[in-house]
Design a protein around this motif. Sequence first.
Motif, PDB file in Angstrom:
ATOM      1  N   PHE A  96      -8.034  32.310 -13.055  1.00  0.00           N
ATOM      2  CA  PHE A  96      -8.140  31.025 -12.229  1.00  0.00           C
ATOM      3  C   PHE A  96      -7.592  31.064 -11.063  1.00  0.00           C
ATOM      4  N   ALA A  97      -6.349  31.050 -11.289  1.00  0.00           N
ATOM      5  CA  ALA A  97      -5.309  30.706  -9.820  1.00  0.00           C
ATOM      6  C   ALA A  97      -5.718  31.786  -8.928  1.00  0.00           C
ATOM      7  N   ARG A  98      -6.102  32.946  -9.172  1.00  0.00           N
ATOM      8  CA  ARG A  98      -6.272  34.086  -8.321  1.00  0.00           C
ATOM      9  C   ARG A  98      -7.770  33.935  -7.495  1.00  0.00           C
ATOM     10  N   ILE A  99      -8.573  33.473  -8.360  1.00  0.00           N
ATOM     11  CA  ILE A  99      -9.965  33.319  -7.764  1.00  0.00           C
ATOM     12  C   ILE A  99      -9.917  32.365  -6.590  1.00  0.00           C
ATOM     13  N   ASN A 100      -9.263  31.010  -6.914  1.00  0.00           N
ATOM     14  CA  ASN A 100      -9.080  30.119  -5.991  1.00  0.00           C
ATOM     15  C   ASN A 100      -8.396  30.551  -5.004  1.00  0.00           C
ATOM     16  N   PRO A 109     -14.793  26.835  -0.853  1.00  0.00           N
ATOM     17  CA  PRO A 109     -13.954  25.772  -1.598  1.00  0.00           C
ATOM     18  C   PRO A 109     -13.719  26.176  -2.910  1.00  0.00           C
ATOM     19  N   GLU A 110     -12.607  25.883  -3.283  1.00  0.00           N
ATOM     20  CA  GLU A 110     -11.783  26.009  -4.612  1.00  0.00           C
ATOM     21  C   GLU A 110     -12.910  25.357  -5.820  1.00  0.00           C
ATOM     22  N   PHE A 111     -12.746  26.083  -6.826  1.00  0.00           N
ATOM     23  CA  PHE A 111     -13.653  25.776  -8.144  1.00  0.00           C
ATOM     24  C   PHE A 111     -12.594  24.971  -9.001  1.00  0.00           C
ATOM     25  N   PRO A 112     -13.197  23.876  -9.625  1.00  0.00           N
ATOM     26  CA  PRO A 112     -12.392  23.080 -10.432  1.00  0.00           C
ATOM     27  C   PRO A 112     -11.886  23.665 -11.665  1.00  0.00           C
ATOM     28  N   ASP A 158     -22.057  26.383   3.812  1.00  0.00           N
ATOM     29  CA  ASP A 158     -22.050  24.991   3.507  1.00  0.00           C
ATOM     30  C   ASP A 158     -22.329  25.151   2.263  1.00  0.00           C
ATOM     31  N   ASN A 159     -22.775  25.983   1.362  1.00  0.00           N
ATOM     32  CA  ASN A 159     -23.233  25.876   0.151  1.00  0.00           C
ATOM     33  C   ASN A 159     -22.883  27.436  -0.556  1.00  0.00           C
ATOM     34  N   TYR A 160     -22.396  27.139  -1.805  1.00  0.00           N
ATOM     35  CA  TYR A 160     -22.095  28.301  -2.474  1.00  0.00           C
ATOM     36  C   TYR A 160     -22.503  28.040  -3.916  1.00  0.00           C
ATOM     37  N   ARG A 161     -22.480  29.332  -4.679  1.00  0.00           N
ATOM     38  CA  ARG A 161     -22.854  29.559  -6.146  1.00  0.00           C
ATOM     39  C   ARG A 161     -21.459  30.302  -6.931  1.00  0.00           C
ATOM     40  N   PHE A 162     -21.013  29.371  -7.777  1.00  0.00           N
ATOM     41  CA  PHE A 162     -19.957  29.995  -8.782  1.00  0.00           C
ATOM     42  C   PHE A 162     -20.817  30.611  -9.955  1.00  0.00           C
TER      43      PHE A 162
END
Length: 356
Positions: A96-100, A109-112, A158-162
Amino acid sequence: MTKVSTHEIDIVKSKNTKIHDVDFDNLTFGRVFTDHMFYCDYIDGEWQQPKIEPYGPMSIDPSARVFHYGQAVFEGMKAYKDDHGDVFLFRPDENFARINKSAKRLAIPEFPKNYFFEGLTTLLNLDKAWVKSGEGNSLYIRPFVIATDSAIAAAPSDNYRFMIICSPAKAYYKGTVKVLIAEEYSRSANGGVGFAKAAGNYAAQFYPTSLAQNKGFQQVIWTDADTHTFLEEAGTMNVFFRIGDTLITAPTSDRILDGVTRKSLIQLADDNAIKCEVRPIKVQEIVEASKNGSLKEIFGAGTAAVISPISDFEYQNTIYNLPEINEHSYSSILKQKMLNIQHNLAEDKHGWRYEI
């Protein structure tokens, strides 16, 4: 298909499972996928409602920036099932830390954190039957983010998909591999994105790796871009060298990935009184150690393979052979120690297992 909801995720369950069509004894890595996938879109400056749906194709505009400027990062993780049917992840907080960290470097943008972990656990609970017990069996998990904005201007999307998709897996590499030490091509450079799991890092490796494969080698050991004299990574893995009774691995930097398996092996070496040095290491030191007989092992370390022993390496048109791997080899000892923790067969004194 029936729709259900948690307090965080909208879920559409697959009406039928594909699992009965899968030969789990003869899997090709990364070719078979589980019944469901997780995704969450970033629109208007916010991450939207996360969703889980049946795995399948998705529609994306040809002008999506990921196709034109490579804004994409990913992670590699595994889930394991013990003999009691319980499922565990291995150090998912690190992924989680590394993907952000990777996302930040590519202006994504970082993922919650709550979405990440609830997405993982909900998805794995839905597809739990795909995680097979027994050493060597696992479920490979691929979280990734892509830029989806429909625009070809050279700017961040402006837009992303996780997304998170999963694939049942057995051993990635079998036996030992032969490697070529790079003298011309580089994996990464100072100030670049080598420390990030950026999709483009891997695409750039394919051509020099194919040249090595044409010569009979499976992988390349990458050297520094400035001088090609310092050893850095092996293929898509971190790399360890054993000289005498000492393990050596290169320090992480903006060129070298901070591998979860790498840092776990360093800790396991310390736990088992194996001396491990984290320092720069020159190609010439390895060549000289091979010549005088003190080079005992080289092995790659990464999520997919855990540990991949190297049998031979070539440098400046000379092939150097390594001693045969046996049960007393550091690679064999450390791999078994790690597998025992991952499969809940040994004490987890560092709290690395994360039960689903």
